[in-house]
Design an enzyme around this catalytic site. Sequence first.
Site, PDB file in Angstrom:
ATOM      1  N   PHE A   1       0.796  -1.221   0.000  1.00  0.00           N
ATOM      2  CA  PHE A   1       0.000   0.000   0.000  1.00  0.00           C
ATOM      3  C   PHE A   1       0.835   1.280   0.000  1.00  0.00           C
ATOM      4  O   PHE A   1       0.282   2.369   0.095  1.00  0.00           O
ATOM      5  CB  PHE A   1      -0.918   0.018   1.233  1.00  0.00           C
ATOM      6  CG  PHE A   1      -1.739  -1.231   1.370  1.00  0.00           C
ATOM      7  CD1 PHE A   1      -2.792  -1.477   0.497  1.00  0.00           C
ATOM      8  CD2 PHE A   1      -1.448  -2.171   2.341  1.00  0.00           C
ATOM      9  CE1 PHE A   1      -3.549  -2.627   0.603  1.00  0.00           C
ATOM     10  CE2 PHE A   1      -2.205  -3.331   2.460  1.00  0.00           C
ATOM     11  CZ  PHE A   1      -3.259  -3.563   1.592  1.00  0.00           C
TER      12      PHE A   1
ATOM     13  N   VAL B   1       8.304   3.953  -0.333  1.00  0.00           N
ATOM     14  CA  VAL B   1       9.167   4.728   0.549  1.00  0.00           C
ATOM     15  C   VAL B   1      10.266   5.370  -0.293  1.00  0.00           C
ATOM     16  O   VAL B   1      10.918   4.697  -1.097  1.00  0.00           O
ATOM     17  CB  VAL B   1       9.776   3.851   1.662  1.00  0.00           C
ATOM     18  CG1 VAL B   1      10.649   4.698   2.595  1.00  0.00           C
ATOM     19  CG2 VAL B   1       8.681   3.139   2.451  1.00  0.00           C
TER      20      VAL B   1
ATOM     21  N   ASP C   1       4.020  -7.881  13.980  1.00  0.00           N
ATOM     22  CA  ASP C   1       4.572  -8.210  12.671  1.00  0.00           C
ATOM     23  C   ASP C   1       6.095  -8.057  12.657  1.00  0.00           C
ATOM     24  O   ASP C   1       6.648  -7.434  11.763  1.00  0.00           O
ATOM     25  CB  ASP C   1       3.924  -7.309  11.611  1.00  0.00           C
ATOM     26  CG  ASP C   1       4.219  -7.783  10.197  1.00  0.00           C
ATOM     27  OD1 ASP C   1       4.494  -8.982  10.009  1.00  0.00           O
ATOM     28  OD2 ASP C   1       4.187  -6.938   9.285  1.00  0.00           O
TER      29      ASP C   1
END
Length: 147
Positions: free
Chosen positions: A25, A28, A136
Amino acid sequence: MAQATGRGRVVGDYLVGGQIGSGSFSVVWHARHRVHGTQVAIKEIVMGRLNKKLQESLMSEVSILKRINHPNIIRLHDIIEMPGKIHLVLEYCKGGDLSMYITRNGSVHEATAKHFMQQLAAGLKVLRDNNLIHRDLKPQVQFILFG
């Protein structure tokens, strides 16, 4: 506001350079502050790609990053919102993540692994002290492992 200049794209007060990462999504980018020259990473998120639950998770993450300040947790410097996009201006980790370190260096000496695990534990302790968990963890997670 994002705009193109003769020298490249500008987001807020930052000159955007090359891409340094991407996910499902977001993208960077490496960037520098136009005045101070400070290096940052800008995480560009297209909000239209996120369902309502993911948008809520993102806002929760932003809220957490705003209030947590620890040398082993990536620092959120600024948030720049534009129509359809949000840009998170984050601390730049020139050494990359743990995955990149392992790829560059091959095996990791025990003393180095111990140092990394101590940094990871210190960051996780701050999260725990704030009643937060990280669900995560993986070598690509940007706890600040190398300054």
